[in-house]
Design a protein around this motif. Sequence first.
Motif, PDB file in Angstrom:
ATOM      1  N   ARG A   1      14.594 -10.014  51.171  1.00  0.00           N
ATOM      2  CA  ARG A   1      15.538  -9.811  50.069  1.00  0.00           C
ATOM      3  C   ARG A   1      16.986  -9.821  50.539  1.00  0.00           C
ATOM      4  O   ARG A   1      17.888  -9.726  49.709  1.00  0.00           O
ATOM      5  CB  ARG A   1      15.268  -8.463  49.395  1.00  0.00           C
TER       6      ARG A   1
ATOM      7  N   GLY B   1      20.492 -10.742  51.158  1.00  0.00           N
ATOM      8  CA  GLY B   1      21.339 -11.794  50.617  1.00  0.00           C
ATOM      9  C   GLY B   1      20.921 -12.285  49.249  1.00  0.00           C
ATOM     10  O   GLY B   1      21.612 -13.110  48.652  1.00  0.00           O
ATOM     11  N   GLU B   2      19.815 -11.816  48.728  1.00  0.00           N
ATOM     12  CA  GLU B   2      19.353 -12.265  47.411  1.00  0.00           C
ATOM     13  C   GLU B   2      19.737 -11.241  46.338  1.00  0.00           C
ATOM     14  O   GLU B   2      19.746 -10.037  46.593  1.00  0.00           O
ATOM     15  CB  GLU B   2      17.832 -12.432  47.401  1.00  0.00           C
ATOM     16  N   PRO B   3      20.037 -11.712  45.135  1.00  0.00           N
ATOM     17  CA  PRO B   3      20.311 -10.761  44.053  1.00  0.00           C
ATOM     18  C   PRO B   3      19.045 -10.003  43.667  1.00  0.00           C
ATOM     19  O   PRO B   3      17.949 -10.566  43.696  1.00  0.00           O
ATOM     20  CB  PRO B   3      20.792 -11.657  42.912  1.00  0.00           C
ATOM     21  N   VAL B   4      19.201  -8.741  43.352  1.00  0.00           N
ATOM     22  CA  VAL B   4      18.063  -7.913  42.953  1.00  0.00           C
ATOM     23  C   VAL B   4      18.151  -7.680  41.450  1.00  0.00           C
ATOM     24  O   VAL B   4      19.097  -7.049  40.971  1.00  0.00           O
ATOM     25  CB  VAL B   4      18.072  -6.558  43.691  1.00  0.00           C
ATOM     26  N   PRO B   5      17.218  -8.196  40.680  1.00  0.00           N
ATOM     27  CA  PRO B   5      17.265  -8.004  39.217  1.00  0.00           C
ATOM     28  C   PRO B   5      17.177  -6.521  38.861  1.00  0.00           C
ATOM     29  O   PRO B   5      16.372  -5.781  39.416  1.00  0.00           O
ATOM     30  CB  PRO B   5      16.038  -8.767  38.720  1.00  0.00           C
ATOM     31  N   ARG B   6      18.017  -6.096  37.955  1.00  0.00           N
ATOM     32  CA  ARG B   6      17.997  -4.714  37.478  1.00  0.00           C
ATOM     33  C   ARG B   6      17.012  -4.607  36.321  1.00  0.00           C
ATOM     34  O   ARG B   6      16.953  -5.484  35.457  1.00  0.00           O
ATOM     35  CB  ARG B   6      19.394  -4.296  37.034  1.00  0.00           C
TER      36      ARG B   6
ATOM     37  N   ASP C   1      18.601  -1.867  32.696  1.00  0.00           N
ATOM     38  CA  ASP C   1      19.766  -2.108  31.853  1.00  0.00           C
ATOM     39  C   ASP C   1      19.449  -2.188  30.370  1.00  0.00           C
ATOM     40  O   ASP C   1      20.185  -1.648  29.546  1.00  0.00           O
ATOM     41  CB  ASP C   1      20.475  -3.393  32.299  1.00  0.00           C
TER      42      ASP C   1
END
Length: 375
Positions: free
Chosen positions: A8, A10-15, A18
């Motif tokens: 993970r 450097g990868e965006p982590v989905p929230r 929200d």
Amino acid sequence: MPTPRNARIGEPVPRREDLRLITGKGCFSDDVNLPQQVFAAMVRSPHAHARIVGIDIQKALASPGVLAVLTGRDWLADRLKPLPHQPYSFHPAERPLKNKNGSPVFMPPHYPLTHDKARFVGEAIAMVVAESIAAAKDGAELVEVAYDILAAVTDTGAATEAEAPRVWDEASSNVCLDGDMGDAEATAAAFARARHIAKFETWVQRVTGVPMEPRAAVAEYDPATQRYTLHAGSGGAVRLKNDLAAMLDVPAQNVRVLMRDIGGNFGTRGMIYPEFALVAWAARRLGRPVKWTCERSEAFLSDYQGRDLAVTAELALDAGGKALALRVRSLANVGAYAGNAGVAIALLVGPWVSTSIYDIRTIDLHLRAVLTHTT
């Protein structure tokens, strides 16, 4: 070799939280309401340092909707305890703080309602409980407190002077910690052979956390089981539970803490506050749930604050720029009470963070913490 499926970095982590929050389905401390609850408002000191000569609660008690007016003397009469501040870690791997002369670190007692002196602007003097928040606020305005105003000191450096107004008469000075860490002799030798010395002086100003959700608490008491339940946002329910049990002088199993959503944490939300214990105490005395919600101006006065640190740091380097030794002199303003994050501020420029990620083998740290008439 294939890339691991769980890599993970450097990868965006989905929230995932929200949608619930932005559609109004969150549940914060102020959203909690219990049947037959009543409301609390605090009477706070307008003075940074003043002796409490007397408190007249009769007009407040006669105000429509007011059920009770409680003071620090009531808390003492019920034989309850001060806030159990732990200003530094008790982990065996960490060196305990102590004064150079061997004396213990001065830890003044912090009661949720002060009974003798106000030691900072915004310190709680009394709590009014009423049928509505409007009635509680009206009652709070009718509480008459007679003050003997005293000289105060709020500046970090000025508080260390011998002639500075004393925050606590029981202490020999406002300096509650004066200790060393590291190896002063080895550091001095490293500086003597250094080719370069970099020196830095700074003052890190006082700040407060200002979370989106101001503090709030709702407490109820079950006389059948003698159990308290507190709904409050904090950085940790277990610590809050144990601290509250200590203040109420009951076993930890008699306290339950429920935390839902927290609108901003930061260091300012990581510990127990006076009001959390006060609503629990009032719930037992009145036999009804008690709710308190902090307003923003009230939060600026009473939320725990941080930083306020004066630092002089020197770094010794060899001809190639390699660090040989670090020497730090720090002075931390911990406010009127050495709270959980208070004396530890002095350590922030010590072994915790001052060396950062660098290979610095020799350190000389002189750490001081001073009491002032601030929160």
